[in-house]
Scaffold this motif. Structure first.
Motif, PDB file in Angstrom:
ATOM      1  N   THR A  31      -2.197  29.671 -75.250  1.00 20.06           N
ATOM      2  CA  THR A  31      -3.481  30.105 -75.970  1.00 20.06           C
ATOM      3  C   THR A  31      -3.079  31.631 -76.593  1.00 20.06           C
ATOM      4  O   THR A  31      -3.640  32.406 -77.276  1.00 20.06           O
ATOM      5  CB  THR A  31      -4.558  30.309 -75.192  1.00 20.06           C
ATOM      6  N   GLY A  32      -1.822  32.110 -76.112  1.00 14.71           N
ATOM      7  CA  GLY A  32      -1.540  33.383 -76.508  1.00 14.71           C
ATOM      8  C   GLY A  32      -0.475  33.529 -77.707  1.00 14.71           C
ATOM      9  O   GLY A  32      -0.549  32.303 -78.576  1.00 14.71           O
ATOM     10  N   PRO A  33       0.146  34.485 -78.004  1.00 13.31           N
ATOM     11  CA  PRO A  33       1.154  34.550 -79.138  1.00 13.31           C
ATOM     12  C   PRO A  33       2.046  33.192 -78.998  1.00 13.31           C
ATOM     13  O   PRO A  33       2.643  32.628 -77.927  1.00 13.31           O
ATOM     14  CB  PRO A  33       2.093  35.655 -78.821  1.00 13.31           C
ATOM     15  N   THR A  34       2.788  32.846 -80.039  1.00 11.29           N
ATOM     16  CA  THR A  34       3.823  31.757 -80.188  1.00 11.29           C
ATOM     17  C   THR A  34       4.897  32.058 -79.299  1.00 11.29           C
ATOM     18  O   THR A  34       5.468  33.228 -79.274  1.00 11.29           O
ATOM     19  CB  THR A  34       3.970  31.545 -81.471  1.00 11.29           C
ATOM     20  N   ALA A  54       7.019  29.661 -86.074  1.00  8.34           N
ATOM     21  CA  ALA A  54       5.782  30.056 -86.844  1.00  8.34           C
ATOM     22  C   ALA A  54       5.677  29.756 -88.099  1.00  8.34           C
ATOM     23  O   ALA A  54       4.968  29.112 -88.986  1.00  8.34           O
ATOM     24  CB  ALA A  54       5.054  31.252 -86.367  1.00  8.34           C
ATOM     25  N   ALA A  55       6.908  30.338 -89.009  1.00  7.72           N
ATOM     26  CA  ALA A  55       7.130  30.012 -90.195  1.00  7.72           C
ATOM     27  C   ALA A  55       7.011  28.479 -90.530  1.00  7.72           C
ATOM     28  O   ALA A  55       6.617  28.280 -91.762  1.00  7.72           O
ATOM     29  CB  ALA A  55       8.405  31.043 -90.644  1.00  7.72           C
ATOM     30  N   ILE A  56       7.994  27.935 -89.885  1.00  8.75           N
ATOM     31  CA  ILE A  56       8.251  26.422 -90.160  1.00  8.75           C
ATOM     32  C   ILE A  56       6.982  25.587 -89.938  1.00  8.75           C
ATOM     33  O   ILE A  56       6.505  24.681 -90.888  1.00  8.75           O
ATOM     34  CB  ILE A  56       9.476  25.999 -89.329  1.00  8.75           C
ATOM     35  N   LEU A  57       6.568  25.752 -88.731  1.00 10.76           N
ATOM     36  CA  LEU A  57       5.414  24.916 -88.406  1.00 10.76           C
ATOM     37  C   LEU A  57       3.971  25.207 -89.025  1.00 10.76           C
ATOM     38  O   LEU A  57       3.436  24.238 -89.292  1.00 10.76           O
ATOM     39  CB  LEU A  57       5.226  24.856 -86.867  1.00 10.76           C
ATOM     40  N   TRP A  58       3.601  26.567 -89.341  1.00 10.00           N
ATOM     41  CA  TRP A  58       2.282  26.704 -89.888  1.00 10.00           C
ATOM     42  C   TRP A  58       2.313  27.456 -91.246  1.00 10.00           C
ATOM     43  O   TRP A  58       1.572  27.398 -91.933  1.00 10.00           O
ATOM     44  CB  TRP A  58       1.747  27.669 -88.674  1.00 10.00           C
ATOM     45  N   ALA A  59       3.471  28.281 -91.535  1.00  9.75           N
ATOM     46  CA  ALA A  59       3.283  29.061 -92.587  1.00  9.75           C
ATOM     47  C   ALA A  59       3.982  28.209 -94.122  1.00  9.75           C
ATOM     48  O   ALA A  59       3.361  28.222 -95.033  1.00  9.75           O
ATOM     49  CB  ALA A  59       3.918  30.381 -92.632  1.00  9.75           C
ATOM     50  N   ASN A  60       5.065  27.410 -93.465  1.00  8.29           N
ATOM     51  CA  ASN A  60       5.691  26.874 -94.652  1.00  8.29           C
ATOM     52  C   ASN A  60       6.176  25.328 -94.254  1.00  8.29           C
ATOM     53  O   ASN A  60       7.253  25.088 -94.268  1.00  8.29           O
ATOM     54  CB  ASN A  60       6.899  27.415 -95.020  1.00  8.29           C
ATOM     55  N   PRO A  61       4.994  24.594 -93.914  1.00 14.82           N
ATOM     56  CA  PRO A  61       5.347  23.170 -93.482  1.00 14.82           C
ATOM     57  C   PRO A  61       6.040  22.388 -94.466  1.00 14.82           C
ATOM     58  O   PRO A  61       6.741  21.410 -94.196  1.00 14.82           O
ATOM     59  CB  PRO A  61       4.240  22.548 -92.917  1.00 14.82           C
ATOM     60  N   GLU A  62       5.785  22.722 -95.677  1.00 13.52           N
ATOM     61  CA  GLU A  62       6.470  21.828 -96.673  1.00 13.52           C
ATOM     62  C   GLU A  62       7.994  21.759 -96.833  1.00 13.52           C
ATOM     63  O   GLU A  62       8.519  20.962 -97.636  1.00 13.52           O
ATOM     64  CB  GLU A  62       5.643  22.054 -97.899  1.00 13.52           C
ATOM     65  N   ARG A  63       8.411  23.058 -96.165  1.00 18.32           N
ATOM     66  CA  ARG A  63       9.980  22.930 -96.287  1.00 18.32           C
ATOM     67  C   ARG A  63      10.674  22.063 -95.440  1.00 18.32           C
ATOM     68  O   ARG A  63      11.908  21.966 -95.570  1.00 18.32           O
ATOM     69  CB  ARG A  63      10.277  24.449 -95.837  1.00 18.32           C
TER      70      ARG A  63
END
Length: 100
Positions: A31-34, A54-63
């Motif tokens: 439940t804390g930071p990634t 975090a960038a791959i899974l949540w910010a830019n999953p379309e990549r």
């Protein structure tokens, strides 16, 4: 130190979503930071990279084409992009704790 539990995410190229995986993210259930470990091609090692996860899974999953899988599948599929086995959950926990 308690061993963390992890979710496993296979990454495939978006233009080949059923092809072999190109990487894997092991993300700690928290439940804390990634807290996440990913195969780092530049160092040939499993590395603490919550920023990349975090960038791959949540910010830019379309990549990437992303598929959540169980541990057994994750262990088997890593052979597509590395000869270094997926660390145990205790080893993944240690990688996370050393980096934080």
């Amino acid at each position: 130190m308690a061993t963390l539990t992890f979710g496993y995410f296979l990454l495939r190229r978006p233009d080949d979503p059923t092809g072999p995986p190109v990487n894997l993210i092991a993300e700690a259930d928290s439940t804390g930071p990634t807290q996440a470990v990913i195969w780092d091609r530049s160092t040939d090692a499993w590395t603490f990279r919550p920023d990349v996860a975090a960038a791959i899974l949540w910010a830019n999953p379309e990549r990437h084409a992303i598929e959540q899988v169980d541990r057994t599948t994750a262990e088997r599929q890593t052979a597509h992009f590395t000869t270094v086995p997926l660390p145990t959950e205790a080893e993944l926990t240690e990688i996370c704790h050393r980096a934080t």
